[in-house]
Motif scaffolding. Structure first.
Motif, PDB file in Angstrom:
ATOM      1  N   ILE A 133     -36.604 -36.809  39.931  1.00  0.00           N
ATOM      2  CA  ILE A 133     -35.656 -35.811  40.469  1.00  0.00           C
ATOM      3  C   ILE A 133     -34.275 -36.006  39.832  1.00  0.00           C
ATOM      4  O   ILE A 133     -33.555 -35.026  39.594  1.00  0.00           O
ATOM      5  N   TYR A 178     -24.640 -31.751  39.621  1.00  0.00           N
ATOM      6  CA  TYR A 178     -25.010 -33.138  39.359  1.00  0.00           C
ATOM      7  C   TYR A 178     -24.725 -33.535  37.914  1.00  0.00           C
ATOM      8  O   TYR A 178     -24.349 -34.673  37.639  1.00  0.00           O
ATOM      9  N   PRO A 219     -31.680 -29.733  44.723  1.00  0.00           N
ATOM     10  CA  PRO A 219     -31.691 -31.189  44.886  1.00  0.00           C
ATOM     11  C   PRO A 219     -30.495 -31.691  45.692  1.00  0.00           C
ATOM     12  O   PRO A 219     -29.396 -31.142  45.609  1.00  0.00           O
ATOM     13  N   ASN A 229     -37.385 -32.010  46.573  1.00  0.00           N
ATOM     14  CA  ASN A 229     -36.728 -30.692  46.644  1.00  0.00           C
ATOM     15  C   ASN A 229     -36.068 -30.340  45.314  1.00  0.00           C
ATOM     16  O   ASN A 229     -34.869 -30.437  45.146  1.00  0.00           O
ATOM     17  N   TYR A 230     -36.912 -29.911  44.375  1.00  0.00           N
ATOM     18  CA  TYR A 230     -36.457 -29.622  43.017  1.00  0.00           C
ATOM     19  C   TYR A 230     -35.640 -28.331  42.942  1.00  0.00           C
ATOM     20  O   TYR A 230     -34.874 -28.137  42.014  1.00  0.00           O
ATOM     21  N   ILE A 234     -28.699 -35.227  46.000  1.00  0.00           N
ATOM     22  CA  ILE A 234     -28.643 -36.567  45.417  1.00  0.00           C
ATOM     23  C   ILE A 234     -27.497 -37.327  46.093  1.00  0.00           C
ATOM     24  O   ILE A 234     -26.356 -36.900  46.048  1.00  0.00           O
ATOM     25  N   THR A 282     -31.276 -39.174  49.408  1.00  0.00           N
ATOM     26  CA  THR A 282     -31.656 -38.509  48.164  1.00  0.00           C
ATOM     27  C   THR A 282     -33.061 -37.949  48.363  1.00  0.00           C
ATOM     28  O   THR A 282     -34.000 -38.704  48.620  1.00  0.00           O
ATOM     29  N   HIS A 340     -34.349 -34.295  36.476  1.00  0.00           N
ATOM     30  CA  HIS A 340     -34.326 -32.841  36.693  1.00  0.00           C
ATOM     31  C   HIS A 340     -32.928 -32.375  37.087  1.00  0.00           C
ATOM     32  O   HIS A 340     -32.417 -31.388  36.553  1.00  0.00           O
ATOM     33  N   ALA A 341     -32.284 -33.089  38.011  1.00  0.00           N
ATOM     34  CA  ALA A 341     -30.969 -32.669  38.496  1.00  0.00           C
ATOM     35  C   ALA A 341     -29.941 -32.732  37.367  1.00  0.00           C
ATOM     36  O   ALA A 341     -29.105 -31.833  37.219  1.00  0.00           O
ATOM     37  N   ASP A 394     -41.606 -27.270  47.102  1.00  0.00           N
ATOM     38  CA  ASP A 394     -40.724 -28.087  47.960  1.00  0.00           C
ATOM     39  C   ASP A 394     -41.112 -27.897  49.422  1.00  0.00           C
ATOM     40  O   ASP A 394     -41.217 -28.850  50.194  1.00  0.00           O
TER      41      ASP A 394
END
Ligand SMILES: [Zn+2]
Length: 426
Positions: free
Chosen positions: A35, A46, A295, A291-292, A297, A287, A38-39, A116
């Motif tokens: 994740i 992010y 997100p 949940n893509y 974080i 975090t 990805h973020a 998600d």
């Protein structure tokens, strides 16, 4: 396809909870690295945060390394929505969007893609299934009537079919509804179940005999737990979570603490930016690992909890945390005698445009003071709407003062709470 995916997730999660702690750590770190990558690659908020600290996803090799990254506040999320917190090209029409203010009074939207959502729902079902709920149990759930819109996947399969009891009804009406449902399982806000239990005791009513009781979403005090348990004769399995990430921790029948869903979230407990020792209270930072679409974080959720290094006798590898006992001073009794649970605020206020953050203080039985931090869509209509909605729910005789403030102060406990009352309930 989607319900098959959920069933697959659920089956996997059911097995995973029995892994050894170090095996679960490995699962968690793998998901965390996924994740973060990805973020960083897709979410401007992010990417900027990572760059500003000079720390990149490859630098995070374990959960402790997360402390190198800055925190994300609710205001960051609110201000970044939608373009800076959703990956470009997110098709909102294919997403589940949840409006929320949580217990802290900062309203915003959460967006979940179908994967998600499937994962979150599977995580939410794990404690129920693994603590004795059966597929075809009669299941009464306290909820806001506005939540009962979309048929859940498991309802389409005619299993796990909850029957809803409105949060806004008076305890006597809720008791009638429960009698009709004749539930095997009662599931709902601790405060609502408690008010029903108290009413059952006062009136000496019998006839509701659930096999399992799950309480959710709010802190359950020892007094509330005792009252519910003596009324119904079964133990309460409390579940903990936040609106942004759903259920994140839960009690098993051993009551040794709350099992953290560490294969769905990383939970940090911090004081002054550093992790507290087991047994010490710390501000909770989440975090999300699945949940893509939106997100979160190192998201500072506003709750306070206590990490634990104890092992639960049940044998699950999911780590434990303890909760700070809740306080009942957030309940409000109004002149007509009705008692409102603090959860009504998250439901009432989230639909009103223009609120950046809020806190409701009951000064007298018929007088509320609402503190509001302006949101971006604040207008001349915001304050009258707040007054109107509160009077509609709590009675026209309520005097509702609204003050615009720069900031809502935290409680001495460190928790941000959206409701307090100076009026004794008894
Ligand atoms: Zn356990």
């Amino acid at each position: 396809m989607s319900h098959l995916r959920k069933a697959f997730y659920l089956q996997n999660l059911m097995k995973q909870q029995w892994l050894k702690p170090e095996e679960l750590d490995a699962v968690q770190v793998k998901m965390l690295r996924g994740i973060l990558k990805h973020a960083y690659a897709n979410v401007p908020l992010y990417r900027d945060k990572f760059r500003s600290t000079g720390v990149y996803p490859d630098d995070i090799k374990c959960v402790e390394d997360l402390q190198k990254l800055p925190l994300t506040t609710k205001n960051d999320v609110q201000e970044s929505f939608p373009s800076r917190i959703l990956p470009p090209g997110t098709d909102l029409s294919r997403c589940w969007i949840s409006r929320t203010s949580g217990s802290t009074g900062i309203p915003f939207r959460m967006v979940y893609g179908t994967r998600d959502e499937d994962y979150q729902k599977a995580v939410a079902l794990r404690p129920n299934l693994s603590c004795g709920q059966n597929l075809r149990d009669r299941w009464a759930v306290f909820t806001s009537p506005s939540h009962v819109v979309k048929k859940k996947w498991f309802q389409k399969l005619r299993i796990f079919t909850p029957e809803f009891v409105s949060l806004f009804d008076k305890p006597d009406d809720q008791i009638q509804a429960l009698k009709q449902i004749n539930p095997d399982v009662i599931d709902g806000y601790a405060s609502s179940i408690h008010l029903v239990a108290k009413r059952l005791q006062e009136t000496g009513t019998d006839g509701i005999h659930p096999r399992l009781i799950y309480s959710t979403s709010e802190l359950l005090t020892q007094d509330m737990r005792r009252c519910i348990e003596t009324t119904f004769g079964v133990d309460v399995l409390d579940q903990f979570g936040c609106v942004e990430l759903g259920r994140t921790a839960w009690e098993c029948h051993e009551h040794a603490g709350y099992h953290i869903d560490c294969d769905a979230v990383v939970m940090e407990f911090l004081r002054d930016g550093s992790a507290v020792a087991p047994g010490e209270r710390g501000e909770m930072v989440y975090t999300g690992l699945y949940n893509y679409t939106m997100p979160l974080i190192r998201y500072a959720v506003g709750d306070v909890g206590v990490p634990s290094d104890e092992i639960c006798p049940c044998g699950r590898g999911l780590p434990l945390m303890k909760l700070i006992e809740g306080r009942s001073d957030a309940f409000m009794k109004v002149p007509n005698g009705q008692i409102f649970s603090p959860i009504i605020w998250t439901v009432l206020m989230r639909e009103i445009p223009g609120i950046g953050q809020f806190k409701v203080i009951q000064e007298r039985i018929d007088r509320l003071n609402v503190l509001v931090v302006k949101g971006s869509d604040f207008s001349g209509a915001t304050i009258p709407q707040i007054q109107r909605e509160i009077k509609a729910a709590m009675g026209e005789e309520m005097v509702v003062d609204v003050d615009i403030v720069e900031e809502i102060p935290r409680d001495p406990s460190g928790k941000v709470r959206c409701a307090v009352s100076k009026v004794e309930i008894q």
